[in-house]
Design an enzyme around this catalytic site. Structure first.
Site, short mmCIF file in Angstrom:
data_model
loop_
_atom_site.label_atom_id
_atom_site.label_comp_id
_atom_site.label_asym_id
_atom_site.label_seq_id
_atom_site.Cartn_x
_atom_site.Cartn_y
_atom_site.Cartn_z
N LEU A 1 0.75 -1.18 0.20
CA LEU A 1 -0.68 0.13 0.27
C LEU A 1 1.40 1.27 0.26
O LEU A 1 0.23 2.43 0.09
CB LEU A 1 -0.47 -0.05 0.76
CG LEU A 1 -1.98 -0.93 1.27
CD1 LEU A 1 -2.56 -1.13 2.23
CD2 LEU A 1 -2.88 -0.86 -0.06
N ASP B 1 5.90 3.29 -6.89
CA ASP B 1 4.67 4.18 -5.25
C ASP B 1 4.94 6.24 -5.23
O ASP B 1 4.02 6.10 -4.85
CB ASP B 1 5.70 3.37 -4.43
CG ASP B 1 5.50 2.32 -4.27
OD1 ASP B 1 4.07 1.98 -5.78
OD2 ASP B 1 5.27 1.03 -3.64
O1 PMV Z 1 5.84 -1.11 -3.41
P1 PMV Z 1 4.30 -2.38 -3.73
O2 PMV Z 1 4.47 -3.51 -2.89
O3 PMV Z 1 2.90 -1.96 -4.14
O4 PMV Z 1 5.34 -2.82 -5.14
C1 PMV Z 1 5.82 -2.32 -6.48
C2 PMV Z 1 5.61 -2.83 -7.22
C3 PMV Z 1 6.66 -3.82 -8.17
O5 PMV Z 1 6.40 -2.95 -9.78
C4 PMV Z 1 6.39 -4.96 -8.05
C5 PMV Z 1 8.04 -3.25 -8.11
C6 PMV Z 1 8.04 -1.59 -9.35
O6 PMV Z 1 9.22 -1.17 -7.89
O7 PMV Z 1 7.79 -0.74 -10.00
#
Ligand code: PMV
Length: 312
Positions: free
Chosen positions: A103, A149
């Protein structure tokens, strides 16, 4: 006293493939937030971060090069970028966002802190600079993040994200109602990303087409979102989950929740984020939401949040 905050986020489609240059779509979850409150400290006391949820006080030494705590790193990078000494300030952080569950809790807490410090310094940094800074912190702590993110959290808007390319926002044609269900199993994104890398290196001919398929369905999903076509979007979301299974980032618990949501009438369901635990999402309608929520709880979800994207 000033207060700054940043939202949680979920990845709607395209996680993991986004690390390999394919597009992904993520949305903020504005109802779940990390908050930073800045208050002046005693003269000469320096900068302290109080992580209230952990009952931990962290003094910030601007000149240390040690890569330690992500929060200290955020504050230090910000002050170093601005070439400012540590100011006499106490920043208290609180977060409603579960940790290690896809999240974006880390990015949200760092962003809230950076916004609070920036505002205490008279707001010299714009959003793009804050975004770069949070990306640097994510890189120190998560290895090779794509940047999705920090982007969705810092800008707090739905994004169509391609690594290294300028931010594109997504117009939401009709509000999207989502249930976010937690398997209760903490999962480290870094480990899941590393596992996909190993898979890719071992057999690129098999994995490349999977990444291409995910990229293609994200493009189609963007159209569906902009047209307000939730039915087609739901199908694409579920298809995305099948590809994530091939990438070995689902888990029995995630699959159980996905199946339960679909059986209870969700338009689509998939894991969200790094996978191998953490959260899944279900696209629902107002009518199906209560049934899907009950089904998710029965199937073992430890927490179910709802969020509506695209309501102004
Ligand atoms: O931070 P998370 O667990 O929502 O995942 C990030 C998304 C990934 O594609 C798995 C990693 C990334 O850096 O984009």
């Amino acid at each position: 006293m000033t207060e700054s905050s940043a939202p949680a986020k979920i990845i709607l489609l395209g996680e993991h493939a986004v690390v390999y240059g394919r597009p992904a779509i993520a949305v903020p979850v504005s109802s779940l937030r990390a908050t930073a409150t800045a208050e002046p400290g005693a003269p000469g006391s320096g900068l302290h971060i109080f992580a209230a949820d952990l009952n931990q006080t962290l003094p910030v030494n601007v000149h240390s090069e040690l890569v330690d705590n992500a929060l200290i790193q955020t504050a230090r990078l910000l002050l170093q970028t601005l070439n400012r000494p540590a100011l006499d300030l106490v920043v208290t952080l609180r977060s409603q966002i579960p940790m290690a569950s896809g999240l974006g809790s880390g990015a949200a807490v760092s962003t809230a802190l950076a916004l609070a410090l920036n505002s205490a310094l008279g707001s010299p940094l714009d959003r793009a600079q804050i975004n770069d800074l949070i990306f640097q912190v994510e890189t120190l702590h998560h290895g090779t993040p794509s940047g999705i993110d920090n982007t969705v959290v810092v800008y707090e808007q739905p994004v169509y994200f391609v690594r290294g390319q300028p931010l594109e926002s997504v117009r939401i044609g009709a509000p999207l109602t989502l249930l976010i269900a937690d398997t209760g199993q903490g999962a480290l994104t870094k480990i899941a990303v590393g596992a996909v890398r190993e898979l890719y290196n071992a057999d690129p001919q098999r994995i490349q087409p999977v990444l291409d398929e995910i990229g293609a369905l994200v493009l189609e999903a963007r159209q569906a979102i902009e047209l307000g076509d939730s039915v087609n979007l739901g199908k694409l979301v579920s298809r995305n989950h099948e590809y994530l299974k091939i990438l070995t980032v689902s888990s029995p618990e995630l699959d159980i929740l996905v199946d339960a949501a679909l059986q209870a009438g969700a338009l689509g369901a998939k894991l969200s984020g790094g996978g191998r635990g953490g959260n899944m999402i279900a696209l629902v309608t107002e009518q199906t939401a209560p049934h899907v929520r009950t089904a998710l709880a029965r199937a073992g979800a430890v927490r179910v949040f709802d969020t509506t994207v695209g309501v102004t």
